[in-house]
Design a protein around this motif. Structure first.
Motif, PDB file in Angstrom:
ATOM      1  N   GLU A 183      87.629  62.828  73.867  1.00 50.82           N
ATOM      2  CA  GLU A 183      88.261  63.991  73.229  1.00 50.82           C
ATOM      3  C   GLU A 183      87.700  65.313  73.738  1.00 50.82           C
ATOM      4  O   GLU A 183      88.188  66.368  73.360  1.00 50.82           O
ATOM      5  CB  GLU A 183      88.041  63.901  71.728  1.00 50.82           C
ATOM      6  CG  GLU A 183      86.559  63.969  71.373  1.00 50.82           C
ATOM      7  CD  GLU A 183      86.265  63.506  69.964  1.00 50.82           C
ATOM      8  OE1 GLU A 183      85.797  64.344  69.174  1.00 50.82           O
ATOM      9  OE2 GLU A 183      86.499  62.334  69.670  1.00 50.82           O
ATOM     10  N   TYR A 184      86.681  65.287  74.579  1.00 51.49           N
ATOM     11  CA  TYR A 184      86.039  66.533  75.008  1.00 51.49           C
ATOM     12  C   TYR A 184      86.803  67.243  76.119  1.00 51.49           C
ATOM     13  O   TYR A 184      86.438  68.322  76.532  1.00 51.49           O
ATOM     14  CB  TYR A 184      84.606  66.267  75.460  1.00 51.49           C
ATOM     15  CG  TYR A 184      83.795  65.638  74.362  1.00 51.49           C
ATOM     16  CD1 TYR A 184      83.616  66.283  73.139  1.00 51.49           C
ATOM     17  CD2 TYR A 184      83.237  64.380  74.532  1.00 51.49           C
ATOM     18  CE1 TYR A 184      82.896  65.695  72.122  1.00 51.49           C
ATOM     19  CE2 TYR A 184      82.513  63.781  73.512  1.00 51.49           C
ATOM     20  CZ  TYR A 184      82.351  64.446  72.320  1.00 51.49           C
ATOM     21  OH  TYR A 184      81.646  63.862  71.315  1.00 51.49           O
ATOM     22  N   VAL A 185      87.862  66.613  76.605  1.00 47.63           N
ATOM     23  CA  VAL A 185      88.686  67.239  77.631  1.00 47.63           C
ATOM     24  C   VAL A 185      90.107  67.315  77.098  1.00 47.63           C
ATOM     25  O   VAL A 185      90.658  66.318  76.632  1.00 47.63           O
ATOM     26  CB  VAL A 185      88.657  66.439  78.958  1.00 47.63           C
ATOM     27  CG1 VAL A 185      89.617  67.041  79.967  1.00 47.63           C
ATOM     28  CG2 VAL A 185      87.249  66.411  79.512  1.00 47.63           C
ATOM     29  N   ASP A 186      90.663  68.498  77.143  1.00 45.25           N
ATOM     30  CA  ASP A 186      92.036  68.688  76.670  1.00 45.25           C
ATOM     31  C   ASP A 186      92.921  69.055  77.849  1.00 45.25           C
ATOM     32  O   ASP A 186      92.451  69.599  78.851  1.00 45.25           O
ATOM     33  CB  ASP A 186      92.078  69.824  75.632  1.00 45.25           C
ATOM     34  CG  ASP A 186      91.311  69.469  74.374  1.00 45.25           C
ATOM     35  OD1 ASP A 186      91.462  68.330  73.889  1.00 45.25           O
ATOM     36  OD2 ASP A 186      90.551  70.329  73.890  1.00 45.25           O
ATOM     37  N   HIS A 187      94.193  68.756  77.699  1.00 43.72           N
ATOM     38  CA  HIS A 187      95.177  69.102  78.726  1.00 43.72           C
ATOM     39  C   HIS A 187      96.198  70.050  78.100  1.00 43.72           C
ATOM     40  O   HIS A 187      96.606  69.860  76.952  1.00 43.72           O
ATOM     41  CB  HIS A 187      95.864  67.837  79.249  1.00 43.72           C
ATOM     42  CG  HIS A 187      94.908  66.867  79.846  1.00 43.72           C
ATOM     43  ND1 HIS A 187      94.482  66.964  81.147  1.00 43.72           N
ATOM     44  CD2 HIS A 187      94.256  65.802  79.320  1.00 43.72           C
ATOM     45  CE1 HIS A 187      93.621  65.995  81.402  1.00 43.72           C
ATOM     46  NE2 HIS A 187      93.467  65.275  80.309  1.00 43.72           N
ATOM     47  N   PHE A 188      96.599  71.051  78.861  1.00 37.85           N
ATOM     48  CA  PHE A 188      97.514  72.052  78.346  1.00 37.85           C
ATOM     49  C   PHE A 188      98.686  72.222  79.298  1.00 37.85           C
ATOM     50  O   PHE A 188      98.532  72.096  80.518  1.00 37.85           O
ATOM     51  CB  PHE A 188      96.793  73.389  78.158  1.00 37.85           C
ATOM     52  CG  PHE A 188      95.615  73.284  77.229  1.00 37.85           C
ATOM     53  CD1 PHE A 188      95.809  73.331  75.858  1.00 37.85           C
ATOM     54  CD2 PHE A 188      94.343  73.108  77.723  1.00 37.85           C
ATOM     55  CE1 PHE A 188      94.729  73.217  74.996  1.00 37.85           C
ATOM     56  CE2 PHE A 188      93.252  72.994  76.868  1.00 37.85           C
ATOM     57  CZ  PHE A 188      93.450  73.047  75.500  1.00 37.85           C
TER      58      PHE A 188
ATOM     59  N   ASP B 266      98.939  78.112  75.899  1.00 40.50           N
ATOM     60  CA  ASP B 266      98.484  77.027  75.017  1.00 40.50           C
ATOM     61  C   ASP B 266      96.962  76.888  75.077  1.00 40.50           C
ATOM     62  O   ASP B 266      96.307  76.657  74.056  1.00 40.50           O
ATOM     63  CB  ASP B 266      99.129  75.696  75.415  1.00 40.50           C
ATOM     64  CG  ASP B 266     100.619  75.656  75.129  1.00 40.50           C
ATOM     65  OD1 ASP B 266     101.113  76.524  74.375  1.00 40.50           O
ATOM     66  OD2 ASP B 266     101.282  74.750  75.670  1.00 40.50           O
ATOM     67  N   TYR B 267      96.413  77.033  76.267  1.00 39.30           N
ATOM     68  CA  TYR B 267      94.956  76.946  76.445  1.00 39.30           C
ATOM     69  C   TYR B 267      94.248  78.045  75.668  1.00 39.30           C
ATOM     70  O   TYR B 267      93.274  77.800  74.950  1.00 39.30           O
ATOM     71  CB  TYR B 267      94.624  77.012  77.935  1.00 39.30           C
ATOM     72  CG  TYR B 267      93.161  77.212  78.233  1.00 39.30           C
ATOM     73  CD1 TYR B 267      92.230  76.209  77.980  1.00 39.30           C
ATOM     74  CD2 TYR B 267      92.700  78.412  78.770  1.00 39.30           C
ATOM     75  CE1 TYR B 267      90.889  76.392  78.252  1.00 39.30           C
ATOM     76  CE2 TYR B 267      91.367  78.605  79.042  1.00 39.30           C
ATOM     77  CZ  TYR B 267      90.463  77.592  78.785  1.00 39.30           C
ATOM     78  OH  TYR B 267      89.129  77.776  79.056  1.00 39.30           O
TER      79      TYR B 267
ATOM     80  N   ASP C  30      94.321  77.481  71.955  1.00 40.39           N
ATOM     81  CA  ASP C  30      93.344  76.457  71.584  1.00 40.39           C
ATOM     82  C   ASP C  30      91.920  77.026  71.566  1.00 40.39           C
ATOM     83  O   ASP C  30      91.133  76.713  70.680  1.00 40.39           O
ATOM     84  CB  ASP C  30      93.432  75.273  72.550  1.00 40.39           C
ATOM     85  CG  ASP C  30      92.559  74.118  72.102  1.00 40.39           C
ATOM     86  OD1 ASP C  30      92.903  73.486  71.079  1.00 40.39           O
ATOM     87  OD2 ASP C  30      91.536  73.859  72.773  1.00 40.39           O
TER      88      ASP C  30
ATOM     89  N   LYS D 239      89.206  77.180  68.428  1.00 41.30           N
ATOM     90  CA  LYS D 239      87.849  76.627  68.533  1.00 41.30           C
ATOM     91  C   LYS D 239      86.798  77.694  68.247  1.00 41.30           C
ATOM     92  O   LYS D 239      85.726  77.391  67.731  1.00 41.30           O
ATOM     93  CB  LYS D 239      87.626  76.001  69.909  1.00 41.30           C
ATOM     94  CG  LYS D 239      88.379  74.700  70.042  1.00 41.30           C
ATOM     95  CD  LYS D 239      88.153  74.058  71.393  1.00 41.30           C
ATOM     96  CE  LYS D 239      88.927  72.752  71.450  1.00 41.30           C
ATOM     97  NZ  LYS D 239      88.848  72.093  72.731  1.00 41.30           N
TER      98      LYS D 239
END
Length: 105
Positions: free
Chosen positions: A78-83, A88-89, A92, A96
């Motif tokens: 879960e420590y890497v997200d895709h946008f 969107d990035y 996010d 955070k």
């Protein structure tokens, strides 16, 4: 044969079972060294070579490889997200910033 840049060393080597040890001792070779071998005008020329370019050697250090493994593990969690977009990035990131989540070690 040239053992060091400023020192010339010559010896006779007869082809046979012990030849490899004689050449190795004369050139002060250690196992694992890599050489480019050229035959030029009947002369054998050995030039030391590195398989990894000097500007990329850091990547193959133990410390860097440990970090690479950590990064790969992070990419599968879960420590890497895709946008889909930069917007969107950034949205996010703002979320955070308001509610930080720390990564467990």
């Amino acid at each position: 044969m040239q053992a060091h840049a400023n020192k010339k060393s010559f010896s006779l080597v007869r082809q046979g079972k012990r030849s490899q040890a004689e050449v190795k001792r004369e050139l002060r070779l250690v196992d694992g060294k890599v050489f480019k071998l050229c035959v030029e005008d009947g002369r054998i020329i050995l030039a030391p070579k590195k398989l990894i370019p000097a500007d990329q050697q850091y990547f193959w250090t133990e410390e860097w490889q440990v970090r690479e493994l950590e990064a790969q593990a992070d990419m599968q969690t879960e420590y890497v997200d895709h946008f889909d977009s930069m917007e969107d990035y950034l949205t996010d990131l703002e979320k955070k910033d308001k509610a930080p989540v720390s990564k467990p070690h």
